[in-house]
Design a protein around this motif. Structure first.
Motif, PDB file in Angstrom:
ATOM      1  N   PHE A  44     113.978  38.310  36.347  1.00 61.62           N
ATOM      2  CA  PHE A  44     115.212  37.992  35.792  1.00 61.62           C
ATOM      3  C   PHE A  44     115.893  36.921  36.254  1.00 61.62           C
ATOM      4  CE2 PHE A  44     115.891  42.223  37.520  1.00 61.62           C
ATOM      5  CZ  PHE A  44     116.833  41.769  38.728  1.00 61.62           C
ATOM      6  N   TRP A  45     115.419  36.272  37.571  1.00 59.38           N
ATOM      7  CA  TRP A  45     116.143  34.918  38.513  1.00 59.38           C
ATOM      8  C   TRP A  45     115.452  33.853  37.869  1.00 59.38           C
ATOM      9  CZ3 TRP A  45     120.058  37.492  39.928  1.00 59.38           C
ATOM     10  CH2 TRP A  45     119.951  38.547  40.756  1.00 59.38           C
ATOM     11  N   SER A  46     116.331  32.870  38.015  1.00 60.11           N
ATOM     12  CA  SER A  46     115.721  31.551  37.537  1.00 60.11           C
ATOM     13  C   SER A  46     115.264  31.068  39.080  1.00 60.11           C
ATOM     14  CB  SER A  46     116.986  30.688  37.192  1.00 60.11           C
ATOM     15  OG  SER A  46     117.994  30.479  38.488  1.00 60.11           O
ATOM     16  N   HIS A  47     114.557  29.974  39.019  1.00 60.88           N
ATOM     17  CA  HIS A  47     113.889  29.560  40.306  1.00 60.88           C
ATOM     18  C   HIS A  47     115.111  29.164  41.267  1.00 60.88           C
ATOM     19  CE1 HIS A  47     111.135  27.579  43.085  1.00 60.88           C
ATOM     20  NE2 HIS A  47     112.205  26.610  43.231  1.00 60.88           N
ATOM     21  N   ALA A  48     116.250  28.629  41.007  1.00 58.55           N
ATOM     22  CA  ALA A  48     117.443  28.390  41.703  1.00 58.55           C
ATOM     23  C   ALA A  48     118.071  29.586  42.265  1.00 58.55           C
ATOM     24  CB  ALA A  48     118.354  27.418  40.902  1.00 58.55           C
ATOM     25  N   GLN A  49     118.058  30.462  41.589  1.00 64.94           N
ATOM     26  CA  GLN A  49     118.735  31.843  41.969  1.00 64.94           C
ATOM     27  C   GLN A  49     117.840  32.449  43.045  1.00 64.94           C
ATOM     28  OE1 GLN A  49     118.954  33.522  38.064  1.00 64.94           O
ATOM     29  NE2 GLN A  49     121.187  33.440  37.970  1.00 64.94           N
ATOM     30  N   ALA A  50     116.408  32.572  42.587  1.00 66.81           N
ATOM     31  CA  ALA A  50     115.596  33.065  43.528  1.00 66.81           C
ATOM     32  C   ALA A  50     115.474  32.280  44.871  1.00 66.81           C
ATOM     33  CB  ALA A  50     114.213  33.123  43.202  1.00 66.81           C
ATOM     34  N   SER A  51     115.655  31.283  44.893  1.00 65.92           N
ATOM     35  CA  SER A  51     115.499  30.345  46.140  1.00 65.92           C
ATOM     36  C   SER A  51     116.687  30.602  47.022  1.00 65.92           C
ATOM     37  CB  SER A  51     115.529  28.857  45.742  1.00 65.92           C
ATOM     38  OG  SER A  51     114.407  28.638  45.164  1.00 65.92           O
ATOM     39  N   PHE A  52     117.872  30.631  46.264  1.00 68.15           N
ATOM     40  CA  PHE A  52     119.299  30.928  47.322  1.00 68.15           C
ATOM     41  C   PHE A  52     119.218  32.406  47.905  1.00 68.15           C
ATOM     42  CE2 PHE A  52     123.300  33.026  47.274  1.00 68.15           C
ATOM     43  CZ  PHE A  52     123.923  32.330  47.954  1.00 68.15           C
ATOM     44  N   LEU A  53     118.631  33.397  47.021  1.00 64.63           N
ATOM     45  CA  LEU A  53     118.526  34.569  47.436  1.00 64.63           C
ATOM     46  C   LEU A  53     117.460  34.660  48.632  1.00 64.63           C
ATOM     47  CD1 LEU A  53     118.506  36.657  44.247  1.00 64.63           C
ATOM     48  CD2 LEU A  53     120.221  36.539  45.955  1.00 64.63           C
ATOM     49  N   LYS A  54     116.320  34.079  48.685  1.00 69.05           N
ATOM     50  CA  LYS A  54     115.435  33.958  49.565  1.00 69.05           C
ATOM     51  C   LYS A  54     115.972  33.361  50.770  1.00 69.05           C
ATOM     52  CE  LYS A  54     110.444  33.012  50.293  1.00 69.05           C
ATOM     53  NZ  LYS A  54     109.273  32.269  49.604  1.00 69.05           N
ATOM     54  N   GLU A  55     116.512  32.279  50.850  1.00 68.39           N
ATOM     55  CA  GLU A  55     116.948  31.433  51.764  1.00 68.39           C
ATOM     56  C   GLU A  55     118.261  32.421  52.427  1.00 68.39           C
ATOM     57  OE1 GLU A  55     118.194  27.462  50.733  1.00 68.39           O
ATOM     58  OE2 GLU A  55     116.261  27.307  49.906  1.00 68.39           O
TER      59      GLU A  55
END
Length: 75
Positions: A44-55
């Protein structure tokens, strides 16, 4: 160095989600993750959301604590 603590609602704002109490409740009620799925791999995450969480987690940023809280809340 000062430790910044972000409220849960601020993380939702950062992710572009409804950060109201009702919005957070709705999101958590409608999105569940099984134990074997990593938070950042949730569909359910967008690419940008997933990147923010991962970083945030990888860099152990000031967001890491509240990201962990989100992870626990989705289980």
């Amino acid at each position: 160095m000062e430790h910044i603590v972000h409220p849960f609602s601020e993380l939702f704002e950062q992710l572009g989600l409804d950060a109201s109490h009702k919005g957070i409740e709705h999101f958590l009620h409608n999105h569940r993750l099984p134990p074997e799925v990593e938070l950042v791999e949730a569909p359910f995450w967008s690419h940008a959301q997933a990147s923010f969480l991962k970083e945030g987690l990888q860099e152990d940023s000031d967001w890491a604590e509240v990201i962990d809280q989100l992870n626990a809340s989705l289980r």
